[in-house]
Design a protein around this motif. Sequence first.
Motif, PDB file in Angstrom:
ATOM      1  N   LYS A   1     -27.785  27.442  -1.126  1.00 38.67           N
ATOM      2  CA  LYS A   1     -27.578  27.911  -2.507  1.00 38.67           C
ATOM      3  C   LYS A   1     -27.051  29.595  -2.299  1.00 38.67           C
TER       4      LYS A   1
ATOM      5  N   GLU B   1     -29.385  19.105  -6.900  1.00 36.05           N
ATOM      6  CA  GLU B   1     -30.511  20.191  -7.269  1.00 36.05           C
ATOM      7  C   GLU B   1     -31.856  19.466  -7.431  1.00 36.05           C
TER       8      GLU B   1
ATOM      9  N   THR C   1     -26.295  19.580  -2.558  1.00 31.03           N
ATOM     10  CA  THR C   1     -25.825  20.188  -3.913  1.00 31.03           C
ATOM     11  C   THR C   1     -26.619  19.515  -4.719  1.00 31.03           C
TER      12      THR C   1
ATOM     13  N   LYS D   1     -27.764  16.700 -10.768  1.00 33.59           N
ATOM     14  CA  LYS D   1     -27.404  17.974 -11.408  1.00 33.59           C
ATOM     15  C   LYS D   1     -26.748  18.670 -10.304  1.00 33.59           C
TER      16      LYS D   1
ATOM     17  N   HIS E   1     -23.753  14.526  -9.446  1.00 31.55           N
ATOM     18  CA  HIS E   1     -23.358  15.403 -10.511  1.00 31.55           C
ATOM     19  C   HIS E   1     -24.171  15.077 -11.995  1.00 31.55           C
TER      20      HIS E   1
ATOM     21  N   GLU F   1     -23.757  20.902  -8.747  1.00 30.71           N
ATOM     22  CA  GLU F   1     -22.805  21.730  -9.484  1.00 30.71           C
ATOM     23  C   GLU F   1     -21.382  20.848  -9.082  1.00 30.71           C
TER      24      GLU F   1
END
Lengths: 310, 343, 512
Positions: free
Chosen positions: B279, B327, B325, A89, A85, A91
């Motif tokens: 995504k 990014e 997840t 980054k 997280h 979600e």
Amino acid sequence: MDLGKIFSVSLIYATFRSATPIIYAALCAAITQQADILNIGTEGIMLTGAFAAVAVSYLTGSWLLGVVVAMIAGLIMAMIMAVGHIRYKAEICAIGMGINLFALAITKFLLNSALGKSGTFSEPGIIAIPRVSLPFLAKVPFLKEIFDNWCITEWFVIVLIILVWFVFYKTVWGLRLRAVGQFPMAAQTAGINVNSMKYRAIAISGLIGGLAGAHLSLGYSKMFTENMTNARGFMGVAAMYFGGAHPILTAAGCLVFGLTDSIGARLQAYGVPSQLVLLMPYVVTIATLAVSMASKMAREKKKKSALAKA
Amino acid sequence: MNVAVKSIQKILLTMLLALAIGALFILFIGENPLEAYGALLRGAFNGKLKIGTTLASFTPLLLTSCAFAVAAKAGAFNVGVEGEVFLGGITAAYIGINWTFLPAPVLMIVCFLGAMTVAALWALIPAVLKAYYRVSEVCVTILMNSVALYITSYLVSGPMSAGVANAQSLPVTVNLPQFMKPSSVNAGLFIALITVVFMIWVLNKTTFGYKVKTVGTNPSHAEYVGISPKKIFIQSMMLSGALGGMAGCIEVLGVHGYFLNNFAAGLGSNGMLASLIVKNNLIFAPFMSFFLAVLKSGAMGMQQSTGVPKSIVDTITAVFIIVATMELLFQFKDKKNKKEKSK
Amino acid sequence: MSEYVIEMKDIVKSFGNVHAVRNGQFTLKKGEIHSLIGENGAGKSTMMKLLYGMYPIDDGSIRIHGDHIPSISPKIAIEKGIGMVHQEFMLVNELTVLENIILGFEPRHGITIDFDKARKTVEQYINQYGMDIQLGKKINQISVGEAQRVEIIKTLTRGANVIILDEPTAVLTPQETKQLFVILQNLRKDGKSLVFISHKLNEVMEISDRISVMRQGNYIGSVSKEETSPAELAKMMIGREVFLNIEKTQTKPGEKVLEVKDVWVSGEKEISKIRGVSLDVRAGEIVGIAGIDGNGQSELIEAIAGLRQVEKGSVLLDGKELGGLSPKQIRKAGLSHIPEDRNTRGLNRSMSIKENLIAVQVGEAPFCKGVVRDDKETLEYAKQLSEVFDIRPRDPEISTQSLSGGNAQKVVVAREVSIGGKLLVASQPTRGVDIGAIESIRKILQEVKAKGMGVLLVSADLEEILSLSDRIVVMHEGRITGRLKAEDANEDNLGLLMMGGTASAEERGSTT
């Protein structure tokens, strides 16, 4: 139906007993919430802790070691989430659900491969968290029924609620944590390292989440089953919402779920289908969540209204 | 570099990493990962039955991943697809068993409509709570999944019970035609494929799709230009629910022929995984669903021919999602390039 | 020892593709007030945020008291005696004033906070500078001026000898600004060095010892106050001579297009609640609402646009009651609306220019056929608007993500003006855009008025209000404190009304 039998003195302990795992979970969620991180992964952290506690207790014969390793396991899960997280980054809801699914899978995998069982692991070799009998209470009938023979982690949860409250509202760390959660830029300009605060919050949350699991598998019960948390982590998150991440209000919210659970268990004896009993805490949780959010909105609306006297 | 190429590249890298971590777990229990993965592939593709089984588990994932993605486009995190599959299934079963006064083709359509309607109404609850009272839809849908499971479980062990040892309903009177027997792949596969293509068209070409995207990316702007974020949010949640209900209906009418207690376990969460990994891209989601279906249907073969428990597959998919997840993972090259450019 | 407290050399900083600072130079002497001026987006705030360690620099060097500091964080900056009062106050609403001041530097009793000691230290500074601050209140209960004083005290208690103030006067009335300047001069007397960021030339000329100018991320030059003039500074800031004062077109106002009658609206803060506001706008005139930010202007506009509920009273657009109508229905009734925040309201930054240009006409002919969108028509229309409103780049297919402030605002203006309603509400239409765009947007507002639309203009920029409006209403704490014809209004009388009227202004004046 004998209402006296359902609402007896023993209901008080039964309520507290069912609520305790959820209180731990809710405190796990409350700590990160103060840093404005929604800990959806509570469920998974807790499940991992539950497995680790049982496995270690069985293998070493020490419940204390089981609890310690459960907390470390919770910490590891939480740190995966924290790094994902904060550093990468991710979600928070997505990675939180990822952590939950990972916990579900890895505990199942380890149950199959390391312990060689599937479904449930319940051996006499598992050493549970001891219960404390208070001899002076044995003479007082009413208090005896409520307070006698509590598990150590049931006493400890009360200490933990107060401790968390103290940390949030009385210590330097708590002030900084709340500042980070409410306005990170303000904290940053005050020289506070926002990310490091978030890491620490998630880490502590992981330790508590692991403890929540250990209590569930070694205190509340004495075994491990696949998906044994059964959405208790999510109920904890819901209770945290209900209490606005304030530890005492949050714990109070958990008692509501505990009460529903124990009343339900008693109703089952009167022929109410088990599934309908089992779904009650979930329905009550949703209803509580809805009511608390709706009333929060109503309060906000009133506060913002121009017609109200300043 | 093209955005699509880049994201495919990232997905493939993520997949490799997940498989590598899975391999570590397999090594840890003293087995050979290559052998295990080989057995897994054989388990998924070796022979008509196995291919059929893979396609059969692909069918519901197509719909559940699409269901999750549709809600996500409007900014909702709908974990409740699983519950919607259960309720869609039980509705289809109820109609399929009891409304025999209807001619078969009509009954079939009514089963679908009923399943989709009930599931959509189920999704309406968290949607309204979120839109009007800001109650986290994540929390509510997760809790509602348990409620849906218990309700259906109660129905098939009580009022709708077939009276056999397993908790299940009586057989339905209409069935989707199966092919590649003895696997359970059925006409539902085509219904699902058509539905997914239709949803891609709806989201990319229609006014409704534009509104959904506007609300999902910037609800404050949507409100200002006269698109009601609440209304659109609720509509997409209901659409998502309907797709979940359709998956449940296909499972009951096509695969089992009756409602089996807890039949949908993992269908919702695997669909969610497939969607999240890409995504919520509706075009990529079917491919990811297929990959997960392969893992799932090959797992049994792997467990039988090697000593690796099939739960390793769930572990791999969970690692996959955790890595996916993140990014900023696999962006090292980009960062470097940017720095050089700015200098 | 260097003669400078601060030296910033050859600073480079970019965010993604945006070059915020290309060539930044800045020096600060002990005991001076040094103004850093430039247009919006010139890079002045970024320069100071880099000095305060909010982001790392890409290139260049920073020296503090002669020591080279390779990498700065706010923590290091504070240790080196640098304090910053940010444009957006860095105060946590839910915490008390005292908690905010000591945050990060809490005096302790073991692990708990020693509030008594904290109070004593802070009160010492409050008394030294004769400031009016209540330590026990929560931030959301105090005024903007007080919040700013809290920010200054915060820097002092942390031992700052260099204080950076980022556009401190933007949220103040002219009178409050004067009070702030007294404080700043006292600070200078005590040997503090101050950086004053602004784009208001008259203020800069009043308070500074030296002035540095930046333009488009580049350092242009430094001058001492005695040797310069506002005209020269303006030229340095803009790069050419500009005359923003457009000739006001005179039109004869027609029918009332907007009537606001005794309206009450909820507000985010106590002072921004609308309590009984009435006003009207006629066709072919511009009515300006002057006021300090946060005195209810945003709430009033949102109420008119249907984005916030009117709790009491009525709003009529072209004679039609708006109560209970949705934002869509209000737009259909004839509202065009340039919102104050183009990033969250005005634009959907994740969509293309083309899609943003038709955002209010989605699902309407000719931009759709049945339920299907018509991309061709949309593109045609977008190309046409891009040409007319000079939106750069000209390609309507690209995302609005990368547009500059000025071009992004032009997209909003183009969309709202082209749908041709009865009333145009323009809220802070030129905030944060470059000078070229300011000129063209102001011209467009004039044209809209000439075509017979009514215009309701909200701006925190008094110069903008004065140069465009036919009539001016002044808002203070959610009420209207004055109504003036344009020819009777000037910065002084508007300033007084913005503070709540002459009487209260005098009261405040006497306390300092």
